[in-house]
Design a protein around this motif. Structure first.
Motif, short mmCIF file in Angstrom:
data_model
loop_
_atom_site.label_atom_id
_atom_site.label_comp_id
_atom_site.label_asym_id
_atom_site.label_seq_id
_atom_site.Cartn_x
_atom_site.Cartn_y
_atom_site.Cartn_z
N SER A 18 6.41 0.12 1.46
CA SER A 18 5.11 -0.21 0.88
C SER A 18 4.73 -1.68 1.11
O SER A 18 3.54 -2.00 1.17
CB SER A 18 5.10 0.08 -0.62
N ASP A 28 -3.44 4.07 4.55
CA ASP A 28 -4.05 2.82 4.09
C ASP A 28 -4.14 1.80 5.22
O ASP A 28 -5.15 1.11 5.38
CB ASP A 28 -3.25 2.24 2.93
N CYS A 59 0.85 -1.19 0.00
CA CYS A 59 0.00 0.00 0.00
C CYS A 59 0.88 1.24 0.00
O CYS A 59 2.08 1.16 0.29
CB CYS A 59 -0.97 0.01 1.18
N ASP A 60 0.28 2.38 -0.30
CA ASP A 60 1.06 3.58 -0.57
C ASP A 60 1.44 4.39 0.66
O ASP A 60 2.39 5.18 0.61
CB ASP A 60 0.30 4.49 -1.54
N TRP A 67 -11.14 -3.86 1.99
CA TRP A 67 -10.05 -2.88 2.08
C TRP A 67 -9.45 -2.56 0.71
O TRP A 67 -9.25 -1.40 0.36
CB TRP A 67 -8.98 -3.41 3.03
N THR A 68 -9.13 -3.59 -0.06
CA THR A 68 -8.51 -3.36 -1.37
C THR A 68 -9.45 -2.62 -2.33
O THR A 68 -9.00 -1.80 -3.14
CB THR A 68 -8.04 -4.68 -2.02
N ARG A 72 -3.79 -0.51 -3.20
CA ARG A 72 -3.85 -1.52 -2.14
C ARG A 72 -3.84 -2.91 -2.77
O ARG A 72 -4.76 -3.25 -3.54
CB ARG A 72 -5.08 -1.34 -1.26
#
Length: 333
Positions: free
Chosen positions: A274, A219, A214-215, A295-296, A302
């Motif tokens: 990440s 997130d 994730c970034d 979540w994704t 993500r």
């Protein structure tokens, strides 16, 4: 009785005393070396010969405690108490630990009350709020240190997601020793670290190792904020897990070359890893899959890479391990 007979009796008494002193010395050497089976046997022989000495019962009870033989430890500590003219706090604490391990709640409550500890009213298991502390899981093995919520003087619920290799789970109820082996930071204060003795009740929240990309930290914050049925806790192991040396696991302050302190994360404003390793406590894989799907779908960048779930047995201590001592301790308490 003639003078010669008196001399023989005195010689016999001296020889007996010397024999007992030598046996006691061997018993303490065995205990200090972690040979608990030998120590209990030697203290047992001494008790048969001199049953009215309370410290011998206490020491055998201590050896039984570290063998995690709770009924035997309780019996020894109760006898240690009975033989003393005054209240002995060490015997009472170890009797309370042993009674808790044996599930003798009436005796555990009696011992804690004798120690001046205020308990919630009622019978059976104690369900109080004795604050937050840390517990060293498997102190004879990896010694992973996690936070716990104390239910009584020596029982607590695990509040982190332990690594799967520990054999413990989020929400497990553990029995811990009564003596602190160090301190760790919790917010702006220090909390004690205790050695776990054993798991008393297993949680239904199995540990799932989840690997994602994730970034940014927002997130992970979004993931942790999600609430779905069957999910107990999401922990970012990339941030929270340290591979600690022995001194660190006991909470003894010192510096590593790359030490940033317990309260600092590996990530900062200039560098974000990440690839994240997550520990998710959940009742089943399906709950984890649903959580990750939600979540994704809710944010760009993500990515779910894998979900793993492996059970590991709880390791037992081996003879010769003196695992109950803190890093700077010299004697058991």
């Amino acid at each position: 009785m003639t003078a010669d007979h008196d001399a023989d009796d005195k010689l016999l008494d001296d020889e007996t005393l010397e024999k007992l002193q030598a046996m006691e010395a061997r018993a303490y050497v065995a205990f200090d070396a972690g040979d608990l089976a030998e120590a209990t046997a030697l203290f047992g022989e001494l008790i048969e010969l001199t049953p009215e000495l309370p410290n011998l019962h206490y020491m055998r009870g201590l050896a039984h405690k570290y063998l995690r033989d709770w009924p035997a430890s309780l019996q020894d500590n109760l006898r240690s108490e009975q033989l003393r003219d005054a209240f002995d706090e060490a015997s009472a604490w170890n009797a309370g630990i042993a009674a808790t391990g044996a599930g003798d709640w009436a005796e555990a409550r009696r011992q804690w009350t004798r120690c001046g500890i205020t308990l919630p009213e009622g019978e059976g298991p104690i369900d109080g709020n004795f604050g937050v502390a840390c517990v060293r899981l498997n102190p004879w093995s990896s010694g992973e240190t996690v936070y716990m919520r104390r239910l009584d003087p020596v029982r607590a619920r695990v509040e982190n997601v332990p690594l799967p290799e520990s054999g413990f789970r989020f929400g497990d109820i553990v029995l811990h020793d009564g003596a602190s082996t160090g301190h760790r930071s919790h917010g702006e204060r220090q909390v004690p670290v205790f050695n776990a003795m054993q798991r008393l009740q297993q949680s239904d929240m199995a540990t799932h190792a989840v690997f994602v990309r994730c970034d940014g930290p927002e997130d992970i914050a979004a993931l942790r904020a999600l609430t779905l049925p069957g999910i107990g806790l999401v922990e970012d192991w990339t941030e929270s897990v340290r591979h600690l040396c022995l001194r660190c696991s006991y909470g003894t302050p010192h510096q590593h070359d790359d030490d940033r302190g317990d309260d600092e994360t590996r990530d900062d404003d200039d560098h974000w890893e990440s690839e994240r390793n997550l520990g998710i406590a959940a009742q089943g894989r399906t709950a984890v899959e649903k959580l990750m799907a939600v979540w994704t779908a809710a944010g760009r960048g993500r990515v779910l890479e894998a979900i793993e779930q492996r059970e590991h047995p709880l390791p037992d201590p081996e003879p010769g391990q003196v695992w109950w001592l803190g890093h700077e301790e010299e004697q058991p308490v």
